[in-house]
Each structure stands twice: as C-alpha cells, then as structure tokens.
Design an enzyme around this catalytic site. Structure first.
Site, PDB file in Angstrom:
ATOM      1  N   ASP A   1      14.463  -0.310   1.596  1.00 19.98           N
ATOM      2  CA  ASP A   1      15.103  -0.457   2.893  1.00 19.98           C
ATOM      3  C   ASP A   1      16.181  -1.537   2.728  1.00 19.98           C
ATOM      4  OD1 ASP A   1      15.312  -0.020   5.669  1.00 19.98           O
ATOM      5  OD2 ASP A   1      13.965  -1.677   6.103  1.00 19.98           O
TER       6      ASP A   1
ATOM      7  N   GLU B   1       7.992   3.013  -6.150  1.00 21.82           N
ATOM      8  CA  GLU B   1       8.066   2.376  -4.833  1.00 21.82           C
ATOM      9  C   GLU B   1       8.152   3.453  -3.753  1.00 21.82           C
ATOM     10  OE1 GLU B   1       7.282   0.292  -2.931  1.00 21.82           O
ATOM     11  OE2 GLU B   1       8.695  -1.362  -2.767  1.00 21.82           O
ATOM     12  N   ASP B   2       7.629   3.139  -2.576  1.00 18.39           N
ATOM     13  CA  ASP B   2       7.679   4.118  -1.489  1.00 18.39           C
ATOM     14  C   ASP B   2       9.076   4.210  -0.870  1.00 18.39           C
ATOM     15  OD1 ASP B   2       7.368   1.531  -0.493  1.00 18.39           O
ATOM     16  OD2 ASP B   2       6.065   2.103   1.159  1.00 18.39           O
TER      17      ASP B   2
ATOM     18  N   LYS C   1       0.810  -1.189   0.000  1.00 12.54           N
ATOM     19  CA  LYS C   1       0.000   0.000   0.000  1.00 12.54           C
ATOM     20  C   LYS C   1       0.857   1.258   0.000  1.00 12.54           C
ATOM     21  CE  LYS C   1      -3.325  -2.175   3.137  1.00 12.54           C
ATOM     22  NZ  LYS C   1      -3.791  -2.158   4.531  1.00 12.54           N
TER      23      LYS C   1
ATOM     24  N   ASP D   1       3.402   3.676   6.585  1.00 12.71           N
ATOM     25  CA  ASP D   1       2.669   3.468   7.831  1.00 12.71           C
ATOM     26  C   ASP D   1       3.546   2.973   8.971  1.00 12.71           C
ATOM     27  OD1 ASP D   1       3.069   0.809   6.674  1.00 12.71           O
ATOM     28  OD2 ASP D   1       1.737   0.125   8.275  1.00 12.71           O
TER      29      ASP D   1
HETATM   30  P1  IMP Z   1      12.578  -3.816   2.147  1.00 16.03           P
HETATM   31  O1  IMP Z   1      12.126  -5.107   1.533  1.00 16.03           O
HETATM   32  O2  IMP Z   1      13.338  -4.069   3.425  1.00 16.03           O
HETATM   33  O3  IMP Z   1      13.380  -2.961   1.203  1.00 16.03           O
HETATM   34  O4  IMP Z   1      11.318  -2.965   2.583  1.00 16.03           O
HETATM   35  C1  IMP Z   1      10.040  -3.408   2.357  1.00 16.03           C
HETATM   36  C2  IMP Z   1       8.962  -2.543   2.930  1.00 16.03           C
HETATM   37  O5  IMP Z   1       9.190  -2.261   4.295  1.00 16.03           O
HETATM   38  C3  IMP Z   1       8.774  -1.183   2.292  1.00 16.03           C
HETATM   39  O6  IMP Z   1       8.125  -1.222   1.044  1.00 16.03           O
HETATM   40  C4  IMP Z   1       7.918  -0.543   3.361  1.00 16.03           C
HETATM   41  O7  IMP Z   1       6.583  -0.939   3.213  1.00 16.03           O
HETATM   42  C5  IMP Z   1       8.505  -1.098   4.636  1.00 16.03           C
HETATM   43  N1  IMP Z   1       9.425  -0.116   5.264  1.00 16.03           N
HETATM   44  C6  IMP Z   1      10.763  -0.111   5.277  1.00 16.03           C
HETATM   45  N2  IMP Z   1      11.253   0.948   5.948  1.00 16.03           N
HETATM   46  C7  IMP Z   1      10.167   1.635   6.373  1.00 16.03           C
HETATM   47  C8  IMP Z   1       9.996   2.853   7.135  1.00 16.03           C
HETATM   48  O8  IMP Z   1      10.941   3.545   7.564  1.00 16.03           O
HETATM   49  N3  IMP Z   1       8.716   3.227   7.369  1.00 16.03           N
HETATM   50  C9  IMP Z   1       7.629   2.529   6.928  1.00 16.03           C
HETATM   51  N4  IMP Z   1       7.741   1.405   6.220  1.00 16.03           N
HETATM   52  C10 IMP Z   1       8.996   0.959   5.941  1.00 16.03           C
HETATM   53 MG    MG Z   2       6.338  -0.770  -0.162  1.00 17.76          MG
END
Ligand code: IMP
Ligand code: MG
Length: 184
Positions: free
Chosen positions: A111, A107-108, A51, A167
């Site tokens: 991370d 993408e938001d 989302k 969120d």
């Molecule tokens: P990744 O797979 O670790 O790169 O991150 C996956 C998901 O974790 C992102 O698409 C976000 O939905 C969530 N996420 C990572 N860091 C944050 C943050 O600082 N705030 C909110 N959601 C986060």
């Molecule tokens: Mg995301």
C-alpha cells in the site's frame, strides 16, 4: 454489484468481488512457475509476512516445483506519514539464519510501502544471498516510499480490499477471493 457468491457467504460489508478465486489461482500458478525457474538449484526460503499473506504463502509454496523452505514473520508499522524507515515493530521474528538462503518475501499487499521498506532494510542487514518481493496485490497510487515489488500478481486501484488473507478488523480473511470492502 452483489454476486450470488457473496450472498452465499452472508457478509454484508462487501461491495463486490474484485478478483475471483480462479483468477487468483491462475496468477499464483504463474508466479510459482517463475520462482521455480529463477531459483532452481538454489537454497530458497519463502517468507510470509503474517497475518495477511498466510493464504498466499500456502498457495504459492504448492505452486513452486523446486525444493524450498518456508518461514513466517509478523511486523506492524506504527508511524505517521512522516516516519523514517526505522519504525516497524517486529511481533514475531524469524527462527533461522537467512544468510544461507535466497529469500523471497511473499506479501499480501503493498500500500504505502512503509512496512515492507522497513522490513527489507532489516532483512538486508542479515545478509541473505538475495532478497526479492513477490506481492499478491499492489496499490501503486498509495505509495509513500520508493518500495517496488520484483513481481506483483495484481495491480489494484485505491480501494480497501478484503479476503484471501486480507482483513477488515480481523474479519474476512477466510474468503477464497478478493473483494472490495464496504467501509461503514
Ligand atoms: P503499507 O505499509 O501501507 O504498504 O501496508 C501495510 C499493511 O496494511 C498491509 O500489509 C496490509 O496488512 C494492510 N493493508 C493495506 N491496504 C489494505 C487493504 O486494502 N486491505 C486490507 N489490508 C490492507
Ligand atoms: Mg501484510
């Protein structure tokens, strides 16, 4: 620092504004202009990963000045640090064949990069004309994969952020700016 803006929202779990609504809109306009230049005359599909990126997608598609389509997908990664790139759960899949489109993932946040790395692998198997990633936020210090965005609007430090689609336990997505969350 608690700004007036935050007080007005009445939220207690926020430390400070990290990126204001105005700063976001400025960068979104630049990104939209870049997409417009890059994909002029090409079939373009803007893909939102739900989302978290719903607000980013809705703003960026309005900043794009060439014809485009939008699509939505929802995925969650469910692994530990040692997972391979296969571990992503697709909660909502695309409703179209992407082999006729240049796909730009909006993408938001990147991370660890795990979710997106899995998703890109899956999407590449469906043979889009091209695949690129525009991310609103990038936390490079947290990366656990070699995932790189083609374009990132903001690079941020290793803090947990909320707002503008992002969120904490499903709250704060409606904030028009990005704030550092106060994790209890
Ligand atoms: P990744 O797979 O670790 O790169 O991150 C996956 C998901 O974790 C992102 O698409 C976000 O939905 C969530 N996420 C990572 N860091 C944050 C943050 O600082 N705030 C909110 N959601 C986060
Ligand atoms: Mg995301």
């Amino acid at each position: 620092m608690i700004t007036e803006e935050i007080k007005n929202y009445g939220y207690s779990g926020i430390k400070r504004t990290l990126i204001s609504a105005e700063e976001i809109q400025e960068k979104v306009a630049e990104a939209g202009a870049r997409i417009s230049r890059e994909y002029e005359g090409k079939p373009l599909l803007l893909l939102s990963i739900l989302k978290g990126s719903f607000m980013f997608l809705s703003d960026i598609c309005r900043a794009v000045e060439i014809p485009c389509e939008v699509a939505f997908m929802s995925a969650s990664s469910y692994g530990s640090d040692t997972v391979s790139s296969g571990n992503v759960k697709i909660n909502l899949d695309l409703d179209k064949d992407i082999s006729k489109y240049h796909v730009v993932i909006c993408e938001d946040i990147i991370d660890t990069g795990r979710t997106l790395a899995c998703l890109c692998e899956l999407l590449r198997e469906r043979n889009p004309l091209s695949l690129s990633v525009y991310t609103l936020l990038d936390k490079p210090s947290r990366r656990k994969t070699d995932m790189k965005a083609d374009y990132s609007l903001f690079t941020i430090p290793d803090v947990f952020v909320v707002g503008y689609g992002l969120d904490y336990a499903e709250e704060y997505r409606n904030l028009p700016y990005i704030a550092e969350a106060e994790l209890l």
